[in-house]
Every structure is written in C-alpha cells, then in structure tokens.
Motif scaffolding. Structure first.
Motif, PDB file in Angstrom:
ATOM      1  N   SER A 101     -45.094 -71.756 -50.137  1.00  0.00           N
ATOM      2  CA  SER A 101     -44.689 -70.424 -49.676  1.00  0.00           C
ATOM      3  C   SER A 101     -43.644 -70.516 -48.573  1.00  0.00           C
ATOM      4  N   LEU A 132     -51.974 -68.515 -51.579  1.00  0.00           N
ATOM      5  CA  LEU A 132     -51.087 -69.484 -52.198  1.00  0.00           C
ATOM      6  C   LEU A 132     -50.887 -70.705 -51.313  1.00  0.00           C
ATOM      7  N   ASP A 133     -50.367 -71.764 -51.910  1.00  0.00           N
ATOM      8  CA  ASP A 133     -50.080 -72.994 -51.183  1.00  0.00           C
ATOM      9  C   ASP A 133     -49.121 -72.693 -50.033  1.00  0.00           C
ATOM     10  N   ASP A 141     -53.109 -70.109 -60.596  1.00  0.00           N
ATOM     11  CA  ASP A 141     -51.766 -70.456 -60.119  1.00  0.00           C
ATOM     12  C   ASP A 141     -51.736 -70.475 -58.588  1.00  0.00           C
ATOM     13  N   GLU A 142     -51.322 -71.590 -58.013  1.00  0.00           N
ATOM     14  CA  GLU A 142     -51.315 -71.759 -56.563  1.00  0.00           C
ATOM     15  C   GLU A 142     -49.958 -71.463 -55.941  1.00  0.00           C
ATOM     16  N   GLN A 143     -48.941 -71.160 -56.763  1.00  0.00           N
ATOM     17  CA  GLN A 143     -47.606 -70.903 -56.236  1.00  0.00           C
ATOM     18  C   GLN A 143     -47.133 -69.478 -56.482  1.00  0.00           C
ATOM     19  N   HIS A 162     -49.737 -74.056 -61.408  1.00  0.00           N
ATOM     20  CA  HIS A 162     -48.448 -73.448 -61.718  1.00  0.00           C
ATOM     21  C   HIS A 162     -47.689 -74.202 -62.805  1.00  0.00           C
ATOM     22  N   SER A 199     -48.750 -64.689 -49.785  1.00  0.00           N
ATOM     23  CA  SER A 199     -48.032 -65.793 -49.152  1.00  0.00           C
ATOM     24  C   SER A 199     -48.124 -65.800 -47.633  1.00  0.00           C
ATOM     25  N   GLN A 210     -46.751 -60.849 -54.445  1.00  0.00           N
ATOM     26  CA  GLN A 210     -46.339 -62.176 -54.007  1.00  0.00           C
ATOM     27  C   GLN A 210     -46.279 -62.315 -52.488  1.00  0.00           C
ATOM     28  N   GLY A 217     -41.406 -70.965 -57.576  1.00  0.00           N
ATOM     29  CA  GLY A 217     -42.447 -70.169 -57.152  1.00  0.00           C
ATOM     30  C   GLY A 217     -41.892 -69.075 -56.453  1.00  0.00           C
ATOM     31  N   THR A 232     -48.809 -65.931 -57.506  1.00  0.00           N
ATOM     32  CA  THR A 232     -50.095 -65.281 -57.750  1.00  0.00           C
ATOM     33  C   THR A 232     -50.108 -64.544 -59.083  1.00  0.00           C
TER      34      THR A 232
END
Length: 420
Positions: free
Chosen positions: A268, A263-264, A368-370, A401, A256, A252, A16, A372
């Motif tokens: 991140s 995002l997670d 997508d969680e990891q 992801h 984050s 990104q 990620g 973007t």
C-alpha cells in the motif's frame, strides 16, 4: 519481503493500487486550482483518423510451437498447450496524452503462426509497473508480453498496451488514470489491426477484453469505449477483468490506510506513493512532496517514480508502514477527500458505471492482500444498477493477489473460447 508471491515470471510486476494525492497537506488544499489536465487539454489533439496510426513495428520474437510452450512453461502457464507458434512485435503508435496532446505509446502484438488468418483479438491490460523497461514491449519476461503470447498460442491475436509513459513511450506514466488507460488501449487495438493486415491476417470486430489489477481498471475503461462505439469498426465481444481496482474512494483507500487497512502495508505504501506523485502532475495536488510525505521519503519519492526505477529498486527505499510514509494531515485528507484529491479520485473511479451489452465476468479473490475484493463487489453493484448481470468468480480466502492472475489467465481463455 513478500511482494511477488507467486512462482513464475508473471509475478514480476507489482500491481495493486491505491491512491493519491494532496495539496497543502490539509482538506482544503488544492481547492480552487485548475487541474493540469483541464489546463492542458486545449487544441492540438489528433483526429480519430490519426490516432492508432502505426509509427514503427519491431519484431521481438519468432517462436515455434515448441519454443512457445517452453516460454510459457517458464511463466508457469502449462495449460492449455500451445496450438501454434507465435510471432511477437513491438508497436509504437500515435495516441493522446492524459492532457489531450498528441503523443506516442508502445505495446505488444502477438500473432499465431500457421493458423486461420481470421483472428479475434484479446486485449490484455497489465498490472502496475514503476519502471518503463518492465513493460512487455521491452522486457522478454514482461507480464503483458507473456499474456499476449499465451492468448496468441491459443489462436487469438494477443494485444497488450504498455499505457502512456511505459515501454518506449515518452513522458511519465499517469498511474491510475482511467481515461488515458482506455484511450491508449483503444488506439493500440487500432494499430494492431494495421499490423495484422500487414502480416496477412484480419481481426474480427469483436474484441475480448481482460486485464489484471491496475489493468482491471484499464480493461473496464476500454470495454466502455468499445461498447459505446468510439471506434467505427471495433466492438466489445466479452469483458473479463481480474482483481481490478474499480473503487478507490470507498474500497481501496479505506483498506490501505494506517490503523484500519486490511491490505499489505508495504504494498500500500508503494502504490500510494506512486499514485500521489503521478496524480500531482495532472491535478496539482501539492507544492512540495513534504506536504504529503514524511522525511526522509519526501526528498526521494518523486525520483523513485520517474520511470527509471522498477519495483525491486523502489521497495527497499520506502518504509514498511504507511505511518512512516505519510503526514497525519494527508491521512486525514485521504479519509475525507475533497478539492483536488476528490477530483482525482472521481476521475479514476466510475469505470464500472455503465451498461455492457456484451457478457461480463469479474475474477478476484476474497484473500487478495493487495487489491481488496471489495472493489469487485462495488463494480458488480454499479453494473447491476445499469441493468447488467455480471458473473463473479471468487477464488476464495486462500488465494493471494498474483495467484488470481495465474488462475485468471487460463480461466478467461476458457471462457473466451466459449464466446466464438
């Protein structure tokens, strides 16, 4: 802890990506310093004739068609069924370091058995590994080994670089360094041609290029090198990265950061810590880790990312929230990068800033969680500014992801098969 959220061995790698670095912990830190990359990239780089030279070849597996099918079944890759058995090799080859010095790197080559000896290569660039032994040249269940075998089982030469500092390559991995990713990937293809000839095969000059997450960035960097003719023989045949990290600065990083990121946060934190430590080696972004990281993480973060610890070891030792990891000044610097930090980001970004003449497809997911999905949008806009017309495949808001990797491998294969 939801890190590897997909069934099967392909999800055993984190992937990620985020960002980077700092210096005296404020926006002016690092300004006026010469980056380590510039200071080290003097004389001594090997010539193009030397780069890609094979140092060693180690057979890793010799699988029948049935054994190949079982191997891919365990990775939850059930279609299409293998057309052939596969022979797998670890390569060590000559390349250059991130500072331009001679070094070696490793990777995987998988060749189909009992098929035509004229083969087209598929270059697959893997996602994030913090531990060197997670790479496909070492781990039987490594993401890149699985991908190389998958493409080879369909009749291609599967070529998968470890990048610098992973697998059995020396030194530390320069995480998110687009230039060295592209160089190591191109030199790996050169080495793969040699091995293919030794095994009675010949590689077509048109290379099909793909990669996942960090490997999406690497795939774009390799595609540009092939397109501009950095190798006198190899050319880009088609380009199909999956969930790549193409725009750290505007996509990104903002997604984050604490308080505004989508995002997670645990992922991140991992990616940001990894990139900070790695980029500091090239750009001298801090004097001590405490300028960037809160206690107690400042005391352990460099050791966690020394290449000897995989994701399962690193995650429990990092916090679940970025607010617990980063100093407030570092967060502000990431929001408005300047100096050494800005140089590092610019060196990572820009992999989509060129005009491919070969066809391009970008795969990803709004969910997508990891990484973007805004990265993909930024890449499309950059390619279009140069006159390219890439096609985007969005797997939608319900796709996470690692789901994009499991869907992307079969989809890229089907598309590559139409390019013959």
């Amino acid at each position: 802890m939801e890190i590897n959220s997909v069934n099967g061995r392909l999800s055993g790698v984190l992937v990620g990506i985020v960002l980077v670095a700092s210096a005296a912990g404020c926006a002016s830190a690092g300004q006026g310093r010469a980056p380590a990359r510039q200071a080290g990239a003097a004389a001594g780089a090997p010539s193009p004739a030397v780069r890609g030279t094979v140092v060693s070849v180690t057979p890793l597996a010799r699988m029948s068609q049935a054994q190949t099918g079982r191997y891919l079944d365990e990775a939850d890759l059930k279609a299409p069924r293998p057309r052939a058995g596969v022979d797998v090799y670890r390569l060590v080859y000559r390349t250059v370091s991130a500072t331009g010095r001679p070094t070696t790197a490793s990777g995987v080559v998988a060749l189909p058995r009992g098929t035509a000896r004229a083969l087209q290569a598929v270059s697959f660039a893997h996602g994030t590994h913090s531990g060197r032994r997670t790479a496909g040249s070492v781990a039987a269940d490594g993401q890149s080994r699985i991908a190389a075998v998958y493409y080879a089982a369909a009749g291609y030469a599967g070529v998968a670089p470890d990048y610098l500092g992973l697998g059995v390559g020396p030194g530390a991995h320069p995480y998110l360094d687009a230039a060295s990713e592209g160089e190591a990937s191109l030199d790996m293809l050169r080495a793969a041609r040699t091995v293919a000839v030794r095994e009675g095969a010949r590689l077509d000059r048109r290379v099909l290029v793909t990669g996942f997450s960090q490997g999406g960035q690497a795939a774009m960097a390799l595609g540009r090198r092939l397109e501009r003719g950095d190798d006198p023989y190899l050319r880009l045949g088609a380009l199909a990265p999956v969930s790549g990290v193409y725009d750290l600065r505007r996509s990104q990083i903002p997604a984050s950061l604490p308080g505004r990121g989508s995002l997670d946060p645990r992922v991140s934190a991992f990616n940001l810590a990894y990139a900070t430590v790695a980029w500091n080696r090239l750009y001298r972004l801090y004097g001590t880790p405490s300028e960037l990281f809160r206690a107690p993480y400042a005391g352990v973060v460099e050791q966690l990312f020394d290449g000897s610890h995989d994701e399962e070891e690193v995650f429990p030792r990092l916090p679940a929230r970025l607010e617990e990891l980063l100093t407030p000044r570092y967060v502000k610097w990431l929001e408005r990068p300047s100096g050494a930090l800005l140089r590092a980001i610019r060196a990572a970004d820009g992999t989509c800033d060129w005009e491919p003449r070969a066809p391009v497809r970008l795969y990803g997911a709004a969910g997508d969680e990891q990484v973007t999905f805004a990265n993909t949008g930024a890449c499309v806009r950059a390619l279009r500014r140069h006159g390219a017309v890439p096609r985007v495949v969005d797997y939608g808001p319900g796709t996470r992801h690692f789901d994009t990797l499991h869907r992307g491998l079969p989809d890229t294969l089907r598309w590559f098969q139409t390019r013959k």
